[in-house]
Design a protein around this motif. Structure first.
Motif, PDB file in Angstrom:
ATOM      1  N   LEU A 150      -7.154  20.442 -32.866  1.00 19.99           N
ATOM      2  CA  LEU A 150      -5.902  19.787 -33.216  1.00 19.99           C
ATOM      3  C   LEU A 150      -4.813  20.322 -32.295  1.00 19.99           C
ATOM      4  N   LEU A 151      -4.284  19.437 -31.450  1.00 20.80           N
ATOM      5  CA  LEU A 151      -3.254  19.863 -30.503  1.00 20.80           C
ATOM      6  C   LEU A 151      -1.876  19.426 -30.980  1.00 20.80           C
TER       7      LEU A 151
ATOM      8  N   TYR B 282      -2.683  15.808 -32.474  1.00 21.71           N
ATOM      9  CA  TYR B 282      -3.497  15.103 -31.492  1.00 21.71           C
ATOM     10  C   TYR B 282      -4.922  15.657 -31.618  1.00 21.71           C
ATOM     11  N   TYR B 283      -5.864  14.796 -32.036  1.00 19.08           N
ATOM     12  CA  TYR B 283      -7.231  15.258 -32.293  1.00 19.08           C
ATOM     13  C   TYR B 283      -8.105  15.067 -31.055  1.00 19.08           C
ATOM     14  N   VAL B 284      -8.831  16.113 -30.704  1.00 17.33           N
ATOM     15  CA  VAL B 284      -9.778  16.042 -29.589  1.00 17.33           C
ATOM     16  C   VAL B 284     -11.136  16.554 -30.064  1.00 17.33           C
TER      17      VAL B 284
ATOM     18  N   VAL C 264      -2.519  24.798 -29.461  1.00 16.25           N
ATOM     19  CA  VAL C 264      -3.651  24.465 -30.332  1.00 16.25           C
ATOM     20  C   VAL C 264      -3.240  24.784 -31.765  1.00 16.25           C
ATOM     21  N   VAL C 265      -3.056  23.744 -32.557  1.00 17.66           N
ATOM     22  CA  VAL C 265      -2.592  23.936 -33.933  1.00 17.66           C
ATOM     23  C   VAL C 265      -3.720  24.518 -34.780  1.00 17.66           C
ATOM     24  N   LYS C 266      -4.914  23.959 -34.592  1.00 19.74           N
ATOM     25  CA  LYS C 266      -6.077  24.400 -35.356  1.00 19.74           C
ATOM     26  C   LYS C 266      -7.328  23.900 -34.667  1.00 19.74           C
TER      27      LYS C 266
END
Lengths: 82, 210
Positions: free
Chosen positions: B13-14, B63-65, B89-91
């Protein structure tokens, strides 16, 4: 008086595990919309005795829901007050 | 003998306010981390910006990667270490998909890159681009929803019987909000689940007597 007969009026249908019955349903944490069907309004995991999910799939389901919660795809709890 | 490989999947999770270019650079950096540690990228998939189910680090969108890679166990450790060092990087979540894999299996595999969605909430993008991006995201979301709806519809037709039962239960739940609460009200006289059945029996008996 419970003479060994059917209880509950006998009209209750047997619950079927949805994952056993339909192989098309993907049980994965990346599919939050499917997992969401197995959560209560408050975000709790619905017990298998309510949903009818078999033990094996219930275990997998719980794991995937917890994974989805970790990455915020599913809630840990709802925002309801009280 | 060389060590066997494992296959991992990382969902990262960005920060959604990072912008398109830095995000792309960052993803490229992730790839190089895997490559430099002797791993091999298998798949990368950018989900774009999504609403999170709850607030993480005061953010309601991320933003999901999705990155899928294979390598020795040390690759995932190093990757996680690097991710922890980055503020944007949030998580992230790593999941081991498979183990005891032969490294030669991955020798000829090329990375599968799914269409990358341009971040919508870039700081100051051109208006036209931003709108196009949002439209894209919306369209993709719709198709996704449509797909899931189709699946749901199929299930419904196939398992109409079970659905009905579930629906009955749902109405019960709606009335009482919580499953526990429901049980409590139903079993006010007694405390155990078995008691529920007993009350049903009692109801039956009454009916018979009548």
């Amino acid at each position: 008086m419970g003479f060994g007969g059917k209880r509950g009026g006998g009209s209750r249908r047997k619950k079927v595990c949805r994952f056993c019955g339909n192989a098309d349903i993907v049980l994965n944490y990346k599919e939050p919309l499917i997992l969401n069907q197995f959560l209560t309004e408050r975000g709790k995991i619905v017990p298998s005795r309510i949903s009818g999910t078999c033990a094996r799939h219930q275990r997998a389901l719980a794991t995937e829901i917890k994974r989805a919660r970790n990455v915020a795809l599913l809630p840990f709890t709802s925002n309801l007050q009280g | 003998m060389a060590k066997t490989w494992r296959k991992y999947e990382n969902l990262i999770l960005l920060d959604p306010e990072l912008g398109a270019e830095p995000t792309a650079e960052l993803i490229e950096r992730f790839r190089s981390i895997v490559r430099d540690n002797g791993g091999k990228m298998v798949k990368s998939d950018c989900w774009g910006i999504r609403n999170t189910a709850f607030e993480i680090k005061h953010k309601t969108k991320c933003y999901y990667v999705m990155l899928e890679y294979a390598g020795e166990g040390s690759v995932s450790i190093e990757f996680a270490r690097q991710l922890n060092l980055l503020d944007v990087v949030v998580k992230f979540q790593s999941i081991k998909l498979a183990e005891n894999l032969d490294p030669e299996e991955f020798a000829n595999i090329e990375e599968e890159i799914k269409e990358e969605v341009v971040p919508v909430a870039a700081p100051a993008p051109a208006e036209g681009n931003a709108e196009a991006a949002t439209e894209k995201v919306a369209a993709e979301k719709k198709t996704e929803e449509a797909a899931t709806e189709e699946v749901a519809a199929k299930e419904k037709t196939e398992e109409a019987a079970t659905e009905e039962v579930a629906a009955e239960e749902k109405t019960e739940e709606a009335a009482t909000e919580e499953v526990a609460a429901e049980e409590k009200t139903e079993e006010a006289a007694t405390e155990e689940v078995a008691a529920e059945e007993k009350t049903e029996e009692a109801a039956e008996e009454e009916a018979e007597e009548k």
